[in-house]
Design an enzyme around this catalytic site. Structure first.
Site, PDB file in Angstrom:
ATOM      1  N   VAL A 633       8.189  20.056  -7.102  1.00  0.00           N
ATOM      2  CA  VAL A 633       7.219  20.874  -7.825  1.00  0.00           C
ATOM      3  C   VAL A 633       6.817  22.021  -6.919  1.00  0.00           C
ATOM      4  O   VAL A 633       6.262  21.816  -5.841  1.00  0.00           O
ATOM      5  CB  VAL A 633       5.982  20.049  -8.237  1.00  0.00           C
ATOM      6  N   HIS A 719      -0.819   1.939  12.881  1.00  0.00           N
ATOM      7  CA  HIS A 719      -0.643   0.502  12.641  1.00  0.00           C
ATOM      8  C   HIS A 719      -0.204  -0.145  13.943  1.00  0.00           C
ATOM      9  O   HIS A 719       0.677   0.371  14.634  1.00  0.00           O
ATOM     10  CB  HIS A 719       0.412   0.268  11.554  1.00  0.00           C
ATOM     11  N   GLU A 732       1.471  -7.279   8.368  1.00  0.00           N
ATOM     12  CA  GLU A 732       0.251  -7.958   8.789  1.00  0.00           C
ATOM     13  C   GLU A 732       0.231  -9.401   8.296  1.00  0.00           C
ATOM     14  O   GLU A 732      -0.503 -10.243   8.834  1.00  0.00           O
ATOM     15  CB  GLU A 732      -0.954  -7.198   8.246  1.00  0.00           C
ATOM     16  N   ARG A 735       0.852 -11.978  11.117  1.00  0.00           N
ATOM     17  CA  ARG A 735      -0.349 -12.412  11.840  1.00  0.00           C
ATOM     18  C   ARG A 735      -1.268 -13.196  10.901  1.00  0.00           C
ATOM     19  O   ARG A 735      -1.868 -14.191  11.292  1.00  0.00           O
ATOM     20  CB  ARG A 735      -1.078 -11.197  12.423  1.00  0.00           C
ATOM     21  N   ARG A 756      -6.992  -2.647  12.149  1.00  0.00           N
ATOM     22  CA  ARG A 756      -5.795  -2.046  12.725  1.00  0.00           C
ATOM     23  C   ARG A 756      -6.105  -1.086  13.867  1.00  0.00           C
ATOM     24  O   ARG A 756      -5.387  -1.041  14.880  1.00  0.00           O
ATOM     25  CB  ARG A 756      -5.012  -1.323  11.627  1.00  0.00           C
ATOM     26  N   HIS A 859       0.654   5.389  10.467  1.00  0.00           N
ATOM     27  CA  HIS A 859       0.904   4.554   9.295  1.00  0.00           C
ATOM     28  C   HIS A 859       0.259   5.069   8.009  1.00  0.00           C
ATOM     29  O   HIS A 859       0.852   4.977   6.939  1.00  0.00           O
ATOM     30  CB  HIS A 859       0.401   3.141   9.578  1.00  0.00           C
ATOM     31  N   HIS A 860      -0.945   5.591   8.076  1.00  0.00           N
ATOM     32  CA  HIS A 860      -1.648   5.965   6.846  1.00  0.00           C
ATOM     33  C   HIS A 860      -2.597   7.119   7.136  1.00  0.00           C
ATOM     34  O   HIS A 860      -3.246   7.151   8.177  1.00  0.00           O
ATOM     35  CB  HIS A 860      -2.453   4.773   6.320  1.00  0.00           C
ATOM     36  N   ARG A 899      -8.229   2.244   7.125  1.00  0.00           N
ATOM     37  CA  ARG A 899      -7.869   1.494   5.917  1.00  0.00           C
ATOM     38  C   ARG A 899      -7.588   0.043   6.265  1.00  0.00           C
ATOM     39  O   ARG A 899      -6.849  -0.249   7.200  1.00  0.00           O
ATOM     40  CB  ARG A 899      -6.641   2.101   5.238  1.00  0.00           C
TER      41      ARG A 899
END
Length: 925
Positions: A633, A719, A732, A735, A756, A859-860, A899
């Site tokens: 786009v 992360h 995750e 763990r 994190r 990671h985010h 997050r």
């Protein structure tokens, strides 16, 4: 009929029985029996309508003992009162000229207690199946094992009395007979376990008593077959060499046929994914002269006559046909008339096809049901050739299209053909034809090739569509009109598109990458939600308020309170929305920063991303929603304060306009845009990212160009557990399943279940700036993702803690002491060193032991454009930009400064469906 085809050639079995042709109907679960395993009238007619031209019908598995049903609606042969009902099935099949064989089994530890009156299932050993919530079975005593063998004999006797021509001993699908042979499920130390010979004793004794019953009560033509699963993925587990060893033993005693239990007749190893040799090739290479005299049945992927003939050519003697026999009761007649069949079922034809209601609702059938009343997109009928290129692979394919569907995909003969791709091609071809769409799951171990082939099919469809428009006198370059344009095909975009379509909107998805899935497909852990139905079923007490407070705390209190409240309140509805679309996340674990198990994931504990995208894409295909891949786009068209559509450019740099009243932006974050990351967080320069390469923040820029405001752009999460050579995120859930983190010294250094950002900071503070995730085989068995990591080659494993430490260049005494101390904390449910209070699930004491070296990675991106609680995009004055919505990681404010793991998947479904609803309402108003 064409009498030349080899599939019509009769076959004489070792016992002298003659099968009139090489075709069999495979034994397929119908779930259509009475509550007690009795036979219904619908079931009799189901088998009657499918018998006839097909040579043999193998009737679905019958449980031989009241504790044996592995699924609801199973039929039984556990008592003499079942004989009359089974006799009706046998008579119906034989009256049409086909032989009738009955499959017999016991589910063992795969039986759910609710199917047997709440009782404990039985098995060779008291070891639960490797799946969430599996009940630990009761180990059969030596005397009970002997009794079980006699019950198989009784079942054979009843099958003979019911008039069946033979029985198939079900030694596959992880049921009881396979459980006895498997070193995973059989850990006995008596004569029924231990050595491979001892583990083989039970299936051989079942075969022996079958022979005795046949000799005593049947004539010499009574058929005895054996079905087997060639491999198990568990460690330890059955490998192909083990299977060949057992088959040689069975052949020496005498069987009339052997039946592969696989998803496709050209399947390769599930253990060694790098080996492209088909299992049937391995079988032929390794079998003895004695085994070579036993006919072998192939199954899976057979729809048309060419498929059946191909299977015979590959070395099978007989062909079992599954789904095609459900979709076409007269399947054999059709293929012998050289009809080309598509594997789908008209949604209005259940009664006409004589499909029992429970089978109609079964997932296997549901996946084939198509609403043929919907027109979908139209093509110019014909054959369209496209090139396929992926890595070193170069192929040509022909895509045959009818006016509304894909009818065939074939490889064009080429001397440079990479034959290693042929097996994967056949599997993928079948998936595409069933779905009538190129948007299907890739073949495991051949992802790049799969995506290239899917792209080529998509190109052919696009070309055909253009030619259809021209043929109809239209202009393919003219602007196209939709109600809703969705930009991005991750979880947020797909859920938005599905919701908008279901509310009556005409929808198109625009994706700049060559494949569907976005960053969602890489998600691993699960989806957070509080007060859900699945929590309640597991007895987990949770509250939305606690979820809200923990997410707010995890986000360092920077979260937008209104968005967060909407997020928490709508999360249970989002879980149910997925379930209503056949995407059920009914297993539950925990992630860092949470105090309650509220992370929902698939029942098999696999990574949530692939499962989610696969399910959403199935829904996209069922609705015939247009998807434009390799299409960017360039601009969101915006006039007088109102969105009017988008300007796009495809891979050929052709520019088009899509008119729409509503545009949804779901393009993800910007973790893969290093310049953008460094602009806001210079200290992250040089960090790897777990994101796919399309996560570049393009949607943020598109929205900024029409005045959208942004928030929290510097809040970028790293992360803690990323495998650095591949940038692969280690879930995750590992763990959360009980694993620990240790330094190179072999010592724990922090609470593994903290958020994190905090765990990442502690790893970076270590001298080596990396750490090891350490876990045992219990954790591996309960987290399917771990097997993927092993397959990818970045897991170090050893039979003992000391040997693992040596492989990690670590002091063995340190690692041993660390695990012993941690195991004490698990027992007492109190971590005296670092205050870990969650996921103290099990002592790490079951070898083999495993470790993965990890370090943090980008990671985010918590920052993004601003929206209100209706997902409408806001400008810098907090005013709504009319006609544009946003959902997913492109949005900022929901997660604050950090997050919580599992919140992103919830985010994309909650706000994706909300955006789809609001965009459709706006466009149609």
């Amino acid at each position: 009929m064409n009498t030349i085809t080899p599939i019509l050639k009769p076959l004489t079995l070792p016992n002298g029985a003659v099968l009139k042709n090489r075709l069999l109907m495979a034994p397929m679960t119908t779930c259509a029996g009475f509550f007690d395993g009795g036979v219904t009238g619908d079931l009799v007619e189901y088998y009657r309508s499918r018998a006839g031209t097909i040579g043999t019908v193998i009737v679905e598995c019958c449980f031989i003992d009241p504790k044996g049903p592995a699924f609801p609606g199973a039929i039984a042969i556990d008592s003499d009162n079942k004989i009359p009902g089974l006799a009706r099935i046998a008579s119906a099949i034989k009256s049409k000229g086909s032989k009738a064989i009955l499959q017999i089994y016991h589910g063992g530890r795969m039986v759910e207690p609710e199917l047997i009156g709440g009782k404990k299932p039985v098995a060779p050993s008291a070891i639960a199946a490797p799946r969430e919530g599996a009940t630990t079975p009761q180990a059969l005593t030596g005397e009970e094992v002997e009794v079980m063998i006699t019950k198989f004999g009784d079942a054979v006797n009843r099958a003979i009395k019911a008039g069946f021509d033979g029985v198939e001993i079900h030694g596959a699908n992880t049921y009881l007979i396979q459980q006895f042979y498997s070193p995973n499920s059989n850990q006995r130390d008596d004569k029924w376990g231990g050595s491979r010979d001892n583990r083989a004793r039970f299936p051989l004794e079942v075969l022996e008593i079958t022979h005795k019953m046949a000799k005593r009560f049947a004539d010499s033509s009574f058929i005895i077959g054996y079905r087997f699963s060639p491999e198990e993925i568990e460690v330890p587990g059955i490998r192909f060499d083990d299977t060949m060893y057992l088959l040689e033993k069975l052949a020496a005693r005498g069987v009339d046929y052997l039946h592969f239990s696989v998803g496709h007749y050209l399947r390769t190893s599930i253990n060694d994914t790098a080996d492209t040799t088909t299992l049937i090739e391995k079988y032929h290479a390794q079998r003895s002269d004695t085994l070579a005299r036993i006919p072998i049945i192939g199954v899976g992927g057979v729809v048309n006559k060419s498929d059946a003939e191909s299977a015979l050519d590959k070395g099978y003697d007989l062909i079992a046909v599954g789904k095609a026999c459900i979709a076409y009761p007269d399947w054999a007649d059709r293929i012998l008339k050289n009809e080309h069949l598509e594997l789908f079922i008209d949604s209005t034809q259940r009664e006409a096809l004589t499909i029992p209601e429970p089978l109609w609702r079964f997932s296997l059938v549901d996946a084939m049901i198509r609403d043929v009343s919907s027109g979908g997109r139209k093509y110019k009928a014909g054959v369209f050739q496209e090139k396929v290129e992926a890595e070193a692979l170069k192929l040509k394919i022909n895509v045959t299209l009818d006016t509304d569907r894909i009818t065939d995909i074939t490889l064009v003969q080429d001397d440079t053909l990479d034959v290693d791709f042929s097996t994967s091609f056949e599997i993928l071809r079948s998936r595409i034809l069933v779905a009538n769409s190129p948007y299907v799951d890739a073949v495991t171990g051949a992802t790049a090739q799969s995506e290239a082939l899917k792209k080529a099919v998509s190109r052919a469809m696009t070309t055909s569509t253009k030619e259809h428009v021209i043929e109809e006198g239209g202009n393919p370059e003219a602007p196209q009109s939709y109600d809703v344009v969705v930009i991005g095909s991750g979880g947020a975009g797909l859920s938005a598109a599905i919701q908008a379509y279901d509310e009556g909107a005409r929808v198109v998805i625009v994706e700049k990458m060559p494949s569907i899935g976005g960053n969602t497909i890489k998600a691993s852990v699960g989806m957070n939600a509080a007060e859900t139905r699945f929590q309640k079923l597991k007895g987990i007490e949770d509250s939305k308020e606690l979820f809200y407070e923990e997410t707010l705390k995890g986000g360092k209190f920077k979260n937008n309170h209104d968005l967060l409240r909407t997020f928490v309140e709508r999360a249970p509805e989002a879980v149910e929305w997925l379930a209503s679309h056949d995407i059920e996340l009914n297993d539950i674990t925990i992630t860092g920063g949470m105090s309650i198990d509220r992370t929902h994931r698939p029942a098999d504990r696999s990574a949530v991303g692939g499962f989610l995208i696969s399910g959403l894409v199935k829904n996209i295909n069922q609705r015939n929603i247009d998807v434009l891949l390799d299409t960017s786009v360039e601009e969101i068209l915006h006039a007088d304060g109102v969105v009017t559509g988008v300007k796009i450019a495809n891979e050929y740099n052709e520019h088009h306009i899509l008119n729409a009243k509503s545009v949804i932006v779901a393009t993800g974050g910007f973790s893969a845009n290093r310049a953008m990351v460094v602009k806001y967080r210079p200290e992250l320069d040089g960090f790897v990212t777990t994101n796919h390469k399309g996560a570049t923040g393009s949607g943020i820029v598109l929205l900024q160009n029409i005045g959208a405001d942004t928030v929290d752009m510097s809040e970028i999460q790293i992360h803690p557990t990323v495998e650095q050579t591949t940038s692969y995120l280690v879930s995750e859930a590992i763990r959360g399943g009980g694993a620990i983190l240790v330094s190179q010294e072999g010592k724990r250094f922090y609470n593994e279940m903290e958020t994190r950002d905090k765990v990442s900071a502690q790893i970076i503070a270590l001298p080596e700036k990396s750490a090891w995730i350490v876990f045992d085989d219990q954790v591996r068995q309960n987290n399917k993702a771990a097997d993927e990591y092993i397959a990818r080659g970045f897991v170090v494993s050893a039979p003992s803690v000391g040997e693992l430490a040596l492989k990690l260049n670590m002091e063995p005494g340190n690692l041993q002491a660390t695990l012993e101390r941690y195991n004490q904390f698990v027992v007492q449910k109190q971590d005296e060193d670092f205050g870990r209070t969650t996921a103290l699930r099990c002592e790490l004491n079951q070898g083999p032991f495993h470790a993965i070296r990890i370090a943090p990675g980008v990671h985010h991106t918590m920052g993004g454009v601003t929206i209100n609680t209706e997902t409408e995009v806001l400008d810098s004055q907090k005013q709504v930009i009319k006609g544009v919505w946003a959902a997913g990681e492109v949005v900022g404010g929901i997660h604050g400064a950090n997050r919580i793991g599992g919140n992103a998947v919830a985010d994309i479904i909650i706000f994706g469906t909300l955006a789809g609803h609001n965009a459709a309402v706006h466009a149609l108003s």
